[in-house]
Design a protein around this motif. Structure first.
Motif, PDB file in Angstrom:
ATOM      1  N   UNK A 171       0.881  -1.160  -0.182  1.00  0.00           N
ATOM      2  CA  UNK A 171      -0.067   0.023   0.089  1.00  0.00           C
ATOM      3  C   UNK A 171       0.836   1.110   0.022  1.00  0.00           C
ATOM      4  N   UNK A 172       0.640   2.222  -0.873  1.00  0.00           N
ATOM      5  CA  UNK A 172       1.255   3.528  -0.910  1.00  0.00           C
ATOM      6  C   UNK A 172       0.318   4.723  -0.807  1.00  0.00           C
ATOM      7  N   UNK A 173       0.640   5.615  -0.040  1.00  0.00           N
ATOM      8  CA  UNK A 173      -0.084   6.787   0.264  1.00  0.00           C
ATOM      9  C   UNK A 173       0.589   8.043  -0.284  1.00  0.00           C
ATOM     10  N   UNK A 174       0.146   9.307  -0.220  1.00  0.00           N
ATOM     11  CA  UNK A 174       0.344  10.363  -0.618  1.00  0.00           C
ATOM     12  C   UNK A 174       0.296  11.300   0.572  1.00  0.00           C
ATOM     13  N   UNK A 175       1.302  12.277   0.522  1.00  0.00           N
ATOM     14  CA  UNK A 175       0.949  13.516   1.388  1.00  0.00           C
ATOM     15  C   UNK A 175       2.018  13.464   2.729  1.00  0.00           C
ATOM     16  N   UNK A 176       2.281  12.419   3.177  1.00  0.00           N
ATOM     17  CA  UNK A 176       3.356  12.430   4.354  1.00  0.00           C
ATOM     18  C   UNK A 176       2.924  12.973   5.749  1.00  0.00           C
ATOM     19  N   UNK A 177       1.315  12.684   5.964  1.00  0.00           N
ATOM     20  CA  UNK A 177       0.845  13.255   7.030  1.00  0.00           C
ATOM     21  C   UNK A 177       1.487  12.444   8.367  1.00  0.00           C
ATOM     22  N   UNK A 178       1.560  13.023   9.607  1.00  0.00           N
ATOM     23  CA  UNK A 178       2.194  12.586  10.578  1.00  0.00           C
ATOM     24  C   UNK A 178       1.414  11.278  11.218  1.00  0.00           C
ATOM     25  N   UNK A 179      -0.028  11.091  10.853  1.00  0.00           N
ATOM     26  CA  UNK A 179      -0.571   9.890  11.224  1.00  0.00           C
ATOM     27  C   UNK A 179      -0.298   8.596  10.447  1.00  0.00           C
ATOM     28  N   UNK A 180       0.226   8.978   9.147  1.00  0.00           N
ATOM     29  CA  UNK A 180       0.526   7.634   8.295  1.00  0.00           C
ATOM     30  C   UNK A 180       1.957   6.946   9.034  1.00  0.00           C
ATOM     31  N   UNK A 181       2.640   7.929   9.609  1.00  0.00           N
ATOM     32  CA  UNK A 181       4.090   7.453  10.345  1.00  0.00           C
ATOM     33  C   UNK A 181       3.829   6.705  11.737  1.00  0.00           C
ATOM     34  N   UNK A 182       2.422   6.809  12.173  1.00  0.00           N
ATOM     35  CA  UNK A 182       2.266   6.251  13.507  1.00  0.00           C
ATOM     36  C   UNK A 182       2.425   4.706  13.370  1.00  0.00           C
ATOM     37  N   UNK A 183       3.097   4.113  14.366  1.00  0.00           N
ATOM     38  CA  UNK A 183       3.462   2.648  14.394  1.00  0.00           C
ATOM     39  C   UNK A 183       2.278   1.713  14.118  1.00  0.00           C
ATOM     40  N   UNK A 184       1.092   2.186  14.446  1.00  0.00           N
ATOM     41  CA  UNK A 184      -0.053   1.453  14.001  1.00  0.00           C
ATOM     42  C   UNK A 184      -0.380   1.351  12.748  1.00  0.00           C
ATOM     43  N   UNK A 185      -0.063   2.243  11.837  1.00  0.00           N
ATOM     44  CA  UNK A 185      -0.368   2.417  10.442  1.00  0.00           C
ATOM     45  C   UNK A 185       1.037   2.101   9.673  1.00  0.00           C
ATOM     46  N   UNK A 186       1.803   2.746   9.877  1.00  0.00           N
ATOM     47  CA  UNK A 186       3.291   2.719   9.072  1.00  0.00           C
ATOM     48  C   UNK A 186       3.015   2.472   7.480  1.00  0.00           C
ATOM     49  N   UNK A 187       2.598   3.714   6.833  1.00  0.00           N
ATOM     50  CA  UNK A 187       2.309   3.817   5.489  1.00  0.00           C
ATOM     51  C   UNK A 187       3.279   4.349   4.554  1.00  0.00           C
ATOM     52  N   UNK A 188       3.864   3.508   3.658  1.00  0.00           N
ATOM     53  CA  UNK A 188       4.653   4.215   2.717  1.00  0.00           C
ATOM     54  C   UNK A 188       4.090   5.447   1.975  1.00  0.00           C
TER      55      UNK A 188
END
Length: 321
Positions: free
Chosen positions: A259-276
């Motif tokens: 899964x790949x996202x866009x924007x680099x929001x802080x929420x995506x970097x949370x340990x529970x989510x960890x989104x590239x």
């Protein structure tokens, strides 16, 4: 105040201007006297005298979106630090957006930062005639002479696609946001070009609305009828929804689905989510601020390009060792 402090009226004015040249002890003494006597400069009178209101209209879709909210938080604080006062216009759920801008234009704002892709450049230019317009919405300029700040994620997108194709991923799906979004169309175009270099294309393009709910619901429907091995999302919120949908269906991320996202929001970097995610190397905030603070209003309009980078996380596999 000048008589009380024993200084000139110009020195009083400088004491209330954050970036003016004045000795710190003189400023502190004047501000203390002002507090004692309840004195505050009249900003409206000052704007008439200087032909500047120091107001900056920020035209956005919504502050509920973390990507817009986080960027606006930075911009508002940095504007305030330079004694520019932000005037926030949220357009997403406003039926008459042009009327909203007309109301704001009555305050004679100095600058307008157009983040919203729900408002046309032509309308904003026509309404805010006396202000300097800074476009940050990725709408094509088509020869318009306005300052422009936009993202370039072409290199970062190629890096993501090359890495995923190298480890055997072939079935890509794109989950878009609003069909009217110019930046969304640009992001999908970058991915399509990167896939084409490998003789690949998106298997399916699905449509969300940038919300977590749309990412979750669309992914549940999609993953029940097909098995892509990569889902690219137009923003990080939808990517988090896709990850939760995969968990519901017992699809392993990233082993079965990247899964790949866009924007680099802080929420995506949370340990529970960890989104590239693909994100600006340096925020568009700095580029927009440079247009507001540093550029001479009489100078020609310029385009500032902000490169993007990949923030790798656990929603995509590691490269084979």
């Amino acid at each position: 105040m000048a008589k009380l402090a024993g200084v000139s009226s110009a020195t009083i004015s400088r004491a209330f201007t954050a970036d003016s040249l004045i000795k710190p002890e003189t400023r502190a003494r004047i501000l203390a006297l002002a507090d004692e006597h309840g004195y505050r400069p009249n900003a409206m009178a000052r704007s008439l005298n200087m032909s500047q209101s120091r107001l900056v209209a920020l035209v956005v879709n919504t502050v509920a979106n973390p990507a817009e909210g986080e960027g606006l938080d930075q911009l508002v604080h940095r504007l305030q630090a330079r004694e520019r006062m932000p005037l926030l216009l949220c357009c997403a759920n406003h039926e008459d957006r042009n009327q909203l801008m007309r109301i704001a234009s009555a305050y004679r704002v100095d600058h307008v930062v157009l983040y919203s892709d729900a408002v046309s450049i032509d309308d904003a230019t026509d309404i805010f005639r006396s202000a300097t317009l800074v476009v940050a919405s990725s709408e094509p300029l088509e020869g318009r002479a306005v300052s422009d700040v936009r993202l370039d994620a072409s290199a970062a997108t190629r890096q993501v696609v090359d890495r995923l194709v190298d480890i055997g991923r072939r079935h890509f799906v794109y989950l878009s946001g609003r069909s009217s979004s110019h930046i969304d169309k640009q992001r999908m175009s970058w991915f399509s070009e990167a896939l084409e270099a490998h003789s690949l294309a998106f298997d399916i393009v699905e449509h969300g609305d940038y919300s977590y709910d749309s990412g979750y619901k669309e992914a549940v429907l999609l993953l029940r009828r097909s098995r892509p091995d990569v889902i690219v999302c137009a923003n990080d919120l939808m990517a988090i929804g896709v990850k939760d949908a995969a968990s519901l269906l017992n699809i392993r991320v990233p082993e079965d689905l990247a899964i790949v996202g866009h924007d680099g929001v802080a929420l995506a970097n949370w340990e529970a989510h960890s989104i590239t995610t693909i994100m600006p190397l340096e925020g568009m905030v700095s580029a927009a601020l440079a247009e507001i603070i540093d550029r001479d209003p009489s100078a020609p309009a310029v385009q500032r390009v902000v490169d993007c980078v990949v923030r790798w996380a656990r929603s995509t596999p590691e490269l084979p060792r």
